[in-house]
Design a protein around this motif. Sequence first.
Motif, PDB file in Angstrom:
ATOM      1  N   ARG A  17      65.052 -13.545 -59.965  1.00 52.67           N
ATOM      2  CA  ARG A  17      64.425 -14.851 -59.879  1.00 52.67           C
ATOM      3  C   ARG A  17      65.494 -15.923 -59.717  1.00 52.67           C
ATOM      4  O   ARG A  17      66.634 -15.750 -60.137  1.00 52.67           O
ATOM      5  CB  ARG A  17      63.609 -15.140 -61.147  1.00 52.67           C
ATOM      6  CG  ARG A  17      62.285 -14.401 -61.189  1.00 52.67           C
ATOM      7  CD  ARG A  17      61.404 -14.899 -62.317  1.00 52.67           C
ATOM      8  NE  ARG A  17      61.996 -14.672 -63.625  1.00 52.67           N
ATOM      9  CZ  ARG A  17      62.419 -15.657 -64.435  1.00 52.67           C
ATOM     10  NH1 ARG A  17      62.324 -16.929 -64.065  1.00 52.67           N
ATOM     11  NH2 ARG A  17      62.942 -15.366 -65.603  1.00 52.67           N
ATOM     12  N   GLU A 145      56.972 -15.195 -52.732  1.00 51.43           N
ATOM     13  CA  GLU A 145      57.949 -15.645 -53.729  1.00 51.43           C
ATOM     14  C   GLU A 145      59.294 -15.979 -53.094  1.00 51.43           C
ATOM     15  O   GLU A 145      59.968 -16.926 -53.501  1.00 51.43           O
ATOM     16  CB  GLU A 145      58.140 -14.561 -54.805  1.00 51.43           C
ATOM     17  CG  GLU A 145      56.931 -14.379 -55.697  1.00 51.43           C
ATOM     18  CD  GLU A 145      57.088 -13.178 -56.606  1.00 51.43           C
ATOM     19  OE1 GLU A 145      57.375 -12.080 -56.093  1.00 51.43           O
ATOM     20  OE2 GLU A 145      56.927 -13.343 -57.820  1.00 51.43           O
ATOM     21  N   ARG A 148      58.905 -19.276 -51.129  1.00 54.46           N
ATOM     22  CA  ARG A 148      58.806 -20.459 -51.997  1.00 54.46           C
ATOM     23  C   ARG A 148      60.115 -20.741 -52.728  1.00 54.46           C
ATOM     24  O   ARG A 148      60.202 -21.667 -53.526  1.00 54.46           O
ATOM     25  CB  ARG A 148      57.671 -20.269 -53.029  1.00 54.46           C
ATOM     26  CG  ARG A 148      56.268 -20.312 -52.417  1.00 54.46           C
ATOM     27  CD  ARG A 148      55.196 -20.427 -53.505  1.00 54.46           C
ATOM     28  NE  ARG A 148      55.207 -19.294 -54.423  1.00 54.46           N
ATOM     29  CZ  ARG A 148      54.497 -18.168 -54.244  1.00 54.46           C
ATOM     30  NH1 ARG A 148      53.702 -18.051 -53.193  1.00 54.46           N
ATOM     31  NH2 ARG A 148      54.574 -17.194 -55.111  1.00 54.46           N
ATOM     32  N   GLU A 150      61.560 -18.811 -54.944  1.00 52.75           N
ATOM     33  CA  GLU A 150      61.511 -18.378 -56.349  1.00 52.75           C
ATOM     34  C   GLU A 150      62.274 -17.075 -56.590  1.00 52.75           C
ATOM     35  O   GLU A 150      62.599 -16.740 -57.718  1.00 52.75           O
ATOM     36  CB  GLU A 150      60.047 -18.146 -56.770  1.00 52.75           C
ATOM     37  CG  GLU A 150      59.211 -19.402 -56.719  1.00 52.75           C
ATOM     38  CD  GLU A 150      57.718 -19.124 -56.820  1.00 52.75           C
ATOM     39  OE1 GLU A 150      56.953 -20.096 -56.689  1.00 52.75           O
ATOM     40  OE2 GLU A 150      57.306 -17.956 -56.989  1.00 52.75           O
TER      41      GLU A 150
END
Length: 168
Positions: A17, A145, A148, A150
């Motif tokens: 992440r 993800e 975006r 992330e």
Amino acid sequence: MSAISGFRIGLGMDSHRIAVGGPLILGGLKLDVDMHFVGHSDADVLLHAITDAVLSGAGLPDIGQLFPNTSAENQGRDSAEMLSIAMQSVRDHGWEINNLDCVVQMERPKLSPLKEEMKSRISSILGIQPDQISLKGKTGEGVGEVGRGELCEATCVVLLLKTMPQGA
Ligand SMILES: [Zn+2]
């Protein structure tokens, strides 16, 4: 002189992440950008994928078994050191790297201006030449993800060669 006695392919994948605040550790480089990967070690997603690829090709235990994230010793650990230890174990089992092919998927920063320095750094950790490494950067096209911003994902395949002394 040595002769090739075997080939093995190894695949490694990893994801981390993304959080706000730098520096970013990627491909063994410390990058001055306002983001970082979240993880128990220094979270170098590319070096982790490479580590798993070489270990996997040699049929050895994976990065999570070698360097458990439950161990305090591995807290904030330098992934270059982990890769170097893993590669030594791969060599001890008679395997050498023919080439690595890697893909890093993230929205930013762009990988292209960093590629040559990253290849040089990774090749020195592994004890190989930069031209044995291919690096490609991909974005998530604004979707999911990765898109975006992330998550960062890295994938690596490696071709390992087993050599034995000629005449053996
Ligand atoms: Zn990782």
